[in-house]
Design a protein around this motif. Structure first.
Motif, short mmCIF file in Angstrom:
data_model
loop_
_atom_site.label_atom_id
_atom_site.label_comp_id
_atom_site.label_asym_id
_atom_site.label_seq_id
_atom_site.Cartn_x
_atom_site.Cartn_y
_atom_site.Cartn_z
N VAL A 1 17.73 29.81 30.02
CA VAL A 1 17.36 29.98 28.63
C VAL A 1 16.81 28.63 28.16
N VAL A 2 15.56 28.62 27.73
CA VAL A 2 14.95 27.42 27.18
C VAL A 2 14.73 27.70 25.71
N LEU A 3 15.26 26.85 24.86
CA LEU A 3 15.26 27.14 23.44
C LEU A 3 15.12 25.85 22.64
N LEU A 4 14.26 25.90 21.65
CA LEU A 4 14.17 24.81 20.69
C LEU A 4 15.06 25.18 19.51
N VAL A 5 15.99 24.32 19.18
CA VAL A 5 16.90 24.59 18.08
C VAL A 5 16.67 23.53 17.00
N PRO A 6 16.14 23.96 15.86
CA PRO A 6 15.90 23.00 14.77
C PRO A 6 17.19 22.31 14.34
N ARG A 7 17.09 21.06 13.96
CA ARG A 7 18.26 20.30 13.52
C ARG A 7 18.77 20.74 12.16
N GLN A 8 17.91 21.40 11.40
CA GLN A 8 18.28 21.96 10.10
C GLN A 8 17.42 23.20 9.91
N PRO A 9 17.73 24.04 8.93
CA PRO A 9 16.94 25.25 8.74
C PRO A 9 15.45 24.93 8.57
N LEU A 10 14.61 25.78 9.13
CA LEU A 10 13.16 25.56 9.10
C LEU A 10 12.62 25.43 7.68
N ALA A 11 13.14 26.24 6.76
CA ALA A 11 12.69 26.15 5.37
C ALA A 11 12.97 24.77 4.80
N GLU A 12 14.10 24.18 5.16
CA GLU A 12 14.43 22.83 4.67
C GLU A 12 13.51 21.79 5.27
N ILE A 13 13.16 21.95 6.54
CA ILE A 13 12.24 21.01 7.19
C ILE A 13 10.91 21.03 6.46
N VAL A 14 10.38 22.23 6.22
CA VAL A 14 9.08 22.36 5.54
C VAL A 14 9.16 21.77 4.14
N LEU A 15 10.22 22.09 3.40
CA LEU A 15 10.37 21.56 2.04
C LEU A 15 10.44 20.04 2.03
N GLN A 16 11.24 19.46 2.89
CA GLN A 16 11.38 18.00 2.94
C GLN A 16 10.06 17.32 3.28
#
Length: 153
Positions: free
Chosen positions: A88-103
């Protein structure tokens, strides 16, 4: 992809990741997963090599390559199959994607608005702090709505 679709996709991915990784991602064992699973199965290098169709030395090198971070995904998949595992190869964001985009949008819009307000101040056209904050908020909403790629610069 339009703004609604992007937002929905972010929410779906965030939910999927929360459901599947709410207990966290396990740390890679010392020596790597191939070694840990091979040893747990009681399999020596000779047997692993035979299952891989390589020598025991090459099986050992494969294990070391994983441990050193020098293994390809394809070689990991082959090793996983030999160990009767799935890779299983998976990218796991360090925080929710919506928060990344907002920041990122806040950072980018703040930089843009500060440059403009600085230029205006140089021309004796001062802008109040409240107006600057409103301009940043407006620009954030616009950047997110339009999927502005300047967010990532």
């Amino acid at each position: 992809m339009d703004a609604k679709s992007r937002k929905l996709r972010r929410m779906q991915l965030d939910q999927l990741l929360v459901q599947n990784f709410n207990m966290g991602i396990p740390e890679t064992p010392t020596g790597g997963w191939i070694r840990a699973i091979r040893q747990a199965l009681g399999m020596n290098y000779e047997v692993l090599g035979k299952r891989l169709g390589v020598s025991k030395q090459t099986a050992h090198q494969l294990e070391r390559a994983e441990s050193n971070g020098a293994i390809t995904i394809n070689r990991m998949r082959i090793a996983a199959d030999a160990l009767e595992c799935d890779l299983v190869v998976l990218l796991v964001p360090r925080q929710p994607l919506a928060e990344i985009v907002l920041q990122r949008a806040i950072e980018a819009s703040t930089n843009q608005v500060q440059r403009v307000s600085h230029s205006m101040a140089m021309e004796q056209q001062y802008v109040s702090r409240d107006r600057i904050n409103q301009m940043v908020d407006d620009r954030v909403a616009e950047m997110i709505e339009n999927g502005d790629q300047k967010i990532w610069e």
